[in-house]
Design a protein around this motif. Sequence first.
Motif, PDB file in Angstrom:
ATOM      1  N   SER A  57       2.843  10.771   7.013  1.00 45.16           N
ATOM      2  CA  SER A  57       2.388  10.012   8.179  1.00 45.16           C
ATOM      3  C   SER A  57       2.077   8.567   7.803  1.00 45.16           C
ATOM      4  O   SER A  57       2.458   7.630   8.520  1.00 45.16           O
ATOM      5  CB  SER A  57       1.145  10.667   8.784  1.00 45.16           C
ATOM      6  N   ALA A  58       1.387   8.373   6.686  1.00 49.55           N
ATOM      7  CA  ALA A  58       1.037   7.021   6.266  1.00 49.55           C
ATOM      8  C   ALA A  58       2.283   6.187   5.977  1.00 49.55           C
ATOM      9  O   ALA A  58       2.383   5.029   6.403  1.00 49.55           O
ATOM     10  CB  ALA A  58       0.133   7.079   5.034  1.00 49.55           C
ATOM     11  N   VAL A  59       3.230   6.764   5.264  1.00 49.29           N
ATOM     12  CA  VAL A  59       4.469   6.043   4.940  1.00 49.29           C
ATOM     13  C   VAL A  59       5.249   5.746   6.215  1.00 49.29           C
ATOM     14  O   VAL A  59       5.785   4.641   6.394  1.00 49.29           O
ATOM     15  CB  VAL A  59       5.321   6.860   3.950  1.00 49.29           C
ATOM     16  N   PHE A  60       5.316   6.722   7.123  1.00 50.80           N
ATOM     17  CA  PHE A  60       6.056   6.515   8.371  1.00 50.80           C
ATOM     18  C   PHE A  60       5.433   5.400   9.216  1.00 50.80           C
ATOM     19  O   PHE A  60       6.146   4.527   9.720  1.00 50.80           O
ATOM     20  CB  PHE A  60       6.102   7.803   9.183  1.00 50.80           C
ATOM     21  N   PHE A  61       4.113   5.406   9.364  1.00 49.11           N
ATOM     22  CA  PHE A  61       3.464   4.395  10.202  1.00 49.11           C
ATOM     23  C   PHE A  61       3.609   3.006   9.602  1.00 49.11           C
ATOM     24  O   PHE A  61       3.747   2.027  10.333  1.00 49.11           O
ATOM     25  CB  PHE A  61       1.989   4.750  10.407  1.00 49.11           C
ATOM     26  N   GLU A  62       3.593   2.899   8.264  1.00 50.77           N
ATOM     27  CA  GLU A  62       3.792   1.586   7.646  1.00 50.77           C
ATOM     28  C   GLU A  62       5.230   1.114   7.877  1.00 50.77           C
ATOM     29  O   GLU A  62       5.458  -0.056   8.215  1.00 50.77           O
ATOM     30  CB  GLU A  62       3.484   1.647   6.152  1.00 50.77           C
ATOM     31  N   TRP A  63       6.188   2.012   7.705  1.00 50.52           N
ATOM     32  CA  TRP A  63       7.590   1.643   7.943  1.00 50.52           C
ATOM     33  C   TRP A  63       7.817   1.271   9.407  1.00 50.52           C
ATOM     34  O   TRP A  63       8.448   0.252   9.702  1.00 50.52           O
ATOM     35  CB  TRP A  63       8.499   2.806   7.566  1.00 50.52           C
ATOM     36  N   ALA A  64       7.290   2.079  10.334  1.00 49.11           N
ATOM     37  CA  ALA A  64       7.508   1.853  11.759  1.00 49.11           C
ATOM     38  C   ALA A  64       6.868   0.551  12.224  1.00 49.11           C
ATOM     39  O   ALA A  64       7.473  -0.216  12.989  1.00 49.11           O
ATOM     40  CB  ALA A  64       6.957   3.037  12.563  1.00 49.11           C
ATOM     41  N   TYR A  65       5.651   0.276  11.750  1.00 54.85           N
ATOM     42  CA  TYR A  65       4.969  -0.950  12.179  1.00 54.85           C
ATOM     43  C   TYR A  65       5.726  -2.182  11.709  1.00 54.85           C
ATOM     44  O   TYR A  65       5.964  -3.111  12.482  1.00 54.85           O
ATOM     45  CB  TYR A  65       3.544  -0.969  11.637  1.00 54.85           C
TER      46      TYR A  65
END
Length: 344
Positions: A57-65
Motif C-alpha cells: 500500500s505504501a509503495v502504491f500510494f507513493e507511485w500513484a501520487y
Amino acid sequence: MNENKHLTVSSSPHIRSGDNTTSIMLDVIIALLPALCVSVYLFGLRALMIVAISVVSAVFFEWAYRKLMKKSSSIGDLSAAVTGILLAFCLPANAPWWLPVVGAFFAIVIVKQLYGGIGKNFLNPALAARAFLFSWPVAMTTWMVPLSYNSILNLRAVDAVTGATPMANLHLGQLPESSVLDMFLGHTGGSLGEVSVVALLLGGIYLLVRRVISLRIPLSYLLTVAVLTFVFPKGDCDRLQWMLCHLCGGGLMLGAIFMATDYSTSPVTKKGQYIFGIGCGLLTVFIRYFGSYSEGVSYAILIMNLCVWLIDKTTLPRRFGVSRAQRRAEKAGSAAAKKEGGAP
C-alpha cells in the motif's frame, strides 16, 4: 594528455561515498528483519500478511501520487517500503486488513508527499499514521497473545486469544505478569514489531556497525527513561524491576532505535540530538505516568519532531574564526540596518 580524461571536475563537496538513500533504506530493512521473523513466529503468518499489505500500500500510494502529480518516480529509493514496514510494526497482529491500507495512505500522501517527499516531511510518517489510526481505538488496542494460534498457517484473527499488554499493568502501577525475560524475548502481547527487545537490539547493532545511525539519540532516550523510572517507581514496586519493565515494554526500543533516528525528523547537530533524545525520554515517561493512555513513545517522538527546527536553530555551531562578540556586533548592525530601512 590521456590522463586528463580520468579527471572529474565538479562543484564541492568533493567527498565521494557509496552511501545513498537506497543503500541506507536497504540497511534499515535488513535491520528490521529479525523483529519481523520473531513477529511471524509469535503471531503466525497473519503478521506477515499485515506487513505485506502495509508495504504494498505504501509503495502504491507513493507511485500513484507522484504519477498523478507528474513527478519522477521515487519508489526505487525504498523509503516507502521502510515506512510500510514500520507502520505495520505499530499495529496489532489481529488488525483488520484495511487498517494498514488507510495508515499507508495517511503516512505517504498526507505526511510525506504533500510536504515535498523524502527529506522534507517534519513528522515521522509511520508514527503520524499510527496516531491517526487511533480514530479506530478498538482495532488498535486489541492485542493478540503470542503463540495463541492452533497453527502458524491459520490466518483468521477471530480465532486468536486476546489479552492485556505489560504496559496496561504498568499504567496501573503494577508489575506485569510477564517476566522481564519474557518481555526481552518477546513472549508478551503488543504490536507486531515492538514485542521482542532482543530482535530490535540486533537490528540496532547492525545499523550502528553500518553507521546508518549513531548512539546519541537512542542512548540519551533510553538513559532518560531508565533514570526517571528507577528514581520514581510507582507504588511499592522494586525499582530495578520497574525500570527494566519500562525499558522492555511497549514500543520504546522500536521508537528509540528506528523512529527517533529518522534523518528527516531529527536534529542535525550533535548537541541537538542529545537534547532531542532527552526530550523524547522525558515526554515518554510523563505520558506513561500521567496520561490516560498507557504508552507514550509515539506521541513523545511526534512532539519532539515539531521542535527539531528550534533545536537545530539554537544548537548550530559558531562559524570558524568568529567570536561571540563579533556575532553580537553583526546582529546589532543587522537590526539597526533593518530599523533604518536599509539593507541588512
